[in-house]
Each structure stands twice: as C-alpha cells, then as structure tokens.
Design an enzyme around this catalytic site. Structure first.
Site, PDB file in Angstrom:
ATOM      1  N   LYS A  93       0.841  -1.199   0.000  1.00 30.70           N
ATOM      2  CA  LYS A  93       0.000   0.000   0.000  1.00 30.70           C
ATOM      3  C   LYS A  93       0.877   1.250   0.000  1.00 30.70           C
ATOM      4  CE  LYS A  93      -0.353  -0.242   5.048  1.00 30.70           C
ATOM      5  NZ  LYS A  93      -1.227  -0.598   6.180  1.00 30.70           N
ATOM      6  N   ARG A 146     -11.240   0.231  14.076  1.00 30.55           N
ATOM      7  CA  ARG A 146     -10.871   1.073  12.943  1.00 30.55           C
ATOM      8  C   ARG A 146     -11.571   0.585  11.683  1.00 30.55           C
ATOM      9  NH1 ARG A 146      -4.690   1.369  10.781  1.00 30.55           N
ATOM     10  NH2 ARG A 146      -5.305  -0.707  10.100  1.00 30.55           N
ATOM     11  N   TYR A 153      16.747  30.712   6.975  1.00 24.07           N
ATOM     12  CA  TYR A 153      15.566  31.418   7.485  1.00 24.07           C
ATOM     13  C   TYR A 153      15.685  31.678   8.983  1.00 24.07           C
ATOM     14  CZ  TYR A 153      12.829  30.726   3.225  1.00 24.07           C
ATOM     15  OH  TYR A 153      12.354  30.766   1.946  1.00 24.07           O
ATOM     16  N   MET A 202      11.995  24.452   2.253  1.00 23.12           N
ATOM     17  CA  MET A 202      11.157  23.575   1.426  1.00 23.12           C
ATOM     18  C   MET A 202      12.002  22.679   0.513  1.00 23.12           C
ATOM     19  SD  MET A 202       8.140  24.577  -1.275  1.00 23.12           S
ATOM     20  CE  MET A 202       7.230  25.571  -0.109  1.00 23.12           C
TER      21      MET A 202
HETATM   22  C1  PLP Z   1      -0.490  -1.602   6.908  1.00 21.90           C
HETATM   23  C2  PLP Z   1      -1.109  -2.875   7.245  1.00 21.90           C
HETATM   24  C3  PLP Z   1      -0.341  -4.049   7.317  1.00 21.90           C
HETATM   25  C4  PLP Z   1       1.160  -4.047   7.270  1.00 21.90           C
HETATM   26  O1  PLP Z   1       1.610  -3.552   8.519  1.00 21.90           O
HETATM   27  P1  PLP Z   1       3.149  -3.462   8.886  1.00 21.90           P
HETATM   28  O2  PLP Z   1       3.148  -2.986  10.298  1.00 21.90           O
HETATM   29  O3  PLP Z   1       3.736  -2.434   7.969  1.00 21.90           O
HETATM   30  O4  PLP Z   1       3.743  -4.789   8.697  1.00 21.90           O
HETATM   31  C5  PLP Z   1      -1.003  -5.247   7.479  1.00 21.90           C
HETATM   32  N1  PLP Z   1      -2.346  -5.305   7.599  1.00 21.90           N
HETATM   33  C6  PLP Z   1      -3.111  -4.183   7.575  1.00 21.90           C
HETATM   34  C7  PLP Z   1      -4.581  -4.315   7.743  1.00 21.90           C
HETATM   35  C8  PLP Z   1      -2.527  -2.940   7.422  1.00 21.90           C
HETATM   36  O5  PLP Z   1      -3.289  -1.839   7.420  1.00 21.90           O
END
Ligand code: PLP
Length: 339
Positions: free
Chosen positions: A31, A122, A236, A286
């Site tokens: 992701k 969540r 800055y 930046m």
């Molecule tokens: C992001 C995520 C993972 C991976 O988590 P890590 O801590 O990066 O290994 C696995 N399952 C779900 C549902 C996540 O949101």
C-alpha cells in the site's frame, strides 16, 4: 546520489520474516506505493521471490499494480468495496454489512475476503454484525478472513492476547484461510501466524523488525558551498550563526521531499560524507538544507541523510515520528535507483 532502493534487501527481509512464520503464506503489503518506495518495482520483485498475496489500501493502488503482476498474484484491497469502485482483478476485504451486501449484489461471483474488528475499532465487522451475516458470508467462500492488531509492536501489551482471543472467538469453525499478523504480529510468535501473514514495514527495513537489512540510502546533492565568517548567519530566521570561519554546503532537498522541518529542531541532525558526520545548521527549507562541512577535507558531490549510520527509524525519532512516516513521505523529486 538520490534515493537508492535495494530490492534484494526488500526480498531478503520478506524471506527472513516468512521463515519466522513457516506455516503461513507470506503476504506482501504494498500500500501507499510500497511505503513510498515504488509499488510497480517492489511488487514484481517480491513476486519473483515467491510472494503471491499482495495487499493495498485502495482499489486504485491495486489497479496500478495489477498489470505488473501475473494472474496468479492475488491483490487484496484493505478498504474493501467502496461505492462505484472498479474491482476487476482485485479482491476487496469487506469491512461491514453495507460493504458485504453491496459487493454480493454487484459481483455475486467475484472473489472477496472479510475483515473483522477484533478490538482496534478502525475497520472491520463488529462481533454482532459478523454474527448476523456469518453464515451467508462463509457460504460464499471468502478467500481470507482477517483482522489487524493495534499494539503488535509492543510485545507485552495486553491487547495482543485480547485481540487474539477475540479473533479466535469470531473465527471458531471458519474453514476459510485466516490472517491476523502484520510485521509486528509475525514477530509475536506462532499463535499469531494463522494461515497468512501480511508483511509490511519489516520488508522495507523498519521497526519493529530490528534485524531487517537496510533498504534505502538517500544522498542529497550538494548544489553550492560557501565560506561564512564568524558572526554571519545561515538560513531562514538566522537561527544559526557562525562562531568560527566555516564552510557551508547547501543540498537539494527539504521538507517538500519528506525531510520534515522538525528533524532539525533539536539542532543535532547530521548528514554524512561517507563515515564523517556533518551537522545540519539553520532551518530546513522547502527545497534546501544547509550543512556545516568545515571539517571535511573535500566536499563530496552528495551528503547522505539515510545510510548505514542513520536508518529510517533513527531519523524518525528526531522528529517524533516512526519509520513508516519517513518512508511514505519521501516524495517523487529524488532521482531513484533500484538495486
Ligand atoms: C499496513 C497494514 C499491514 C502491514 O503492517 P506493517 O506494520 O507495515 O507490517 C497489514 N495489515 C493491515 C490491515 C494494514 O493496514
């Protein structure tokens, strides 16, 4: 120079974590563009290493990597079936009764998984919601029934055992493959592994996988150097003033490249010329950072901010964040090299 991403280190970390859970399929979480490192490069590299189960947050992320993976790679979408989403070639992890009924109405034969809430509050079905649709959902043969741990990076946290217990209760009698652990849960031991582990940050070299191989090196190009006299200030707010004749290098990265202004707030951030530490001086702008290179015999073409001396978690600690956030903030302006 630029952002160097070691794909073989990502593969080695994935394999090392997979070996800790030998009874489970080792999934790969890609992701957020593979935690900022480039999902289109990382996912195929992990497929080559043997990964067949990939996880993304959004369907759009899944569509981006689908053409880069062979058909036997499964791509699970953690946000499930959002209204109007094109899920062709993807497997939504349905999170609620509303998602479940939407999905079954629109893609009655489409593959799906189920996400349960075992306590994190969540995402996922609450126990009561699950009880109501469980029979119908299981009859439709989900590819995966999963939940997620909130405190797996703290091995002694009582929530780990409580969530494990809740997940077991909600999945009693379920014959579909089960998954509870991400990186942290994988490290917690065999009770947490079930049929599939979802490996994320540890593959990318971050805590809580303390034995991970480093994956990223980030060298920032030196644009200009100048001599500064005692009493002259830099950057800055004139927040740094030379107390000796100094040589200052200006490098091409800043907070727009994921190097938060807060990294320099303690006044002891360092960049590296090989093994030599060079103090960052003044504020992070930046696009620019200024560095005291007075003590260097020669000025290299680039100074490193992420390397063997200073990994993502060490950097993260300076700005009060976690390695995940450093990685996902890196941005698109660095020249990238994949090893
Ligand atoms: C992001 C995520 C993972 C991976 O988590 P890590 O801590 O990066 O290994 C696995 N399952 C779900 C549902 C996540 O949101």
């Amino acid at each position: 120079m630029g952002l160097i991403i070691d794909l073989s280190a990502i593969r080695a970390n994935w394999k090392a974590l997979a070996d800790m859970a030998p009874t489970a399929r080792p999934g790969a979480v890609v992701k957020a563009d593979a935690y900022g490192l480039g999902a289109v490069r990382v996912a195929p590299a992990l497929y080559q290493a043997g990964a067949r189960d990939f996880f993304v947050a959004l369907a759009s992320e899944g569509r981006a990597i689908r053409p880069h993976l062979p058909q036997d790679a499964r791509i699970f979408v953690l946000s499930g079936h959002m209204e109007g989403e094109d899920l062709a070639g993807l497997i939504p992890l349905l999170n609620s009764p509303a998602q479940f009924f939407r999905d079954r109405a629109l893609r009655p034969r489409g593959p799906f998984g189920i996400q349960l809430d075992s306590g994190m509050n969540r995402l996922g079905f609450e126990p009561g919601e699950w009880a109501a649709v469980r029979t119908e959902a299981l009859a439709a043969a989900p590819q995966l029934v999963m939940s997620h741990l909130a405190c797996a990076d703290e091995p002694d946290h009582p929530a780990n055992a409580a969530q494990l217990d809740a997940f077991r209760t909600m999945t009693t009698g379920v014959t579909a493959p089960l998954s509870l652990a991400a990186t942290g849960g994988t490290l917690l031991g065999a009770d947490f592994h079930f049929d599939l582990v979802r490996l994320g940050v540890g593959m990318y070299g971050g805590l809580p996988f303390a034995k991970a191989q480093p994956v990223v090196t980030l060298g920032l190009k030196v644009i200009q150097t100048r001599d500064v006299q005692p009493g002259e200030s830099v950057g800055y707010g004139y927040s740094w003033t030379a107390s000796r004749p100094s040589r200052v290098a200006t490098v091409a990265a800043g907070y727009a490249d994921g190097l938060a202004r807060a990294l320099a707030r303690g006044g002891d951030l360092t960049l590296w010329a090989g093994d030599r530490a060079c103090p960052v001086i003044g504020r992070i702008s930046m696009d620019l950072i200024t560095v005291d290179v007075t003590d260097l015999p020669d000025i290299p073409p680039a100074l490193e901010i992420l390397n063997a001396h200073q990994g993502v978690d060490a950097l993260a600690e300076r700005s009060g964040t976690i390695g995940y956030e450093i990685l996902t903030s890196l941005g698109q302006r660095y020249p990238r090299t994949y090893l």
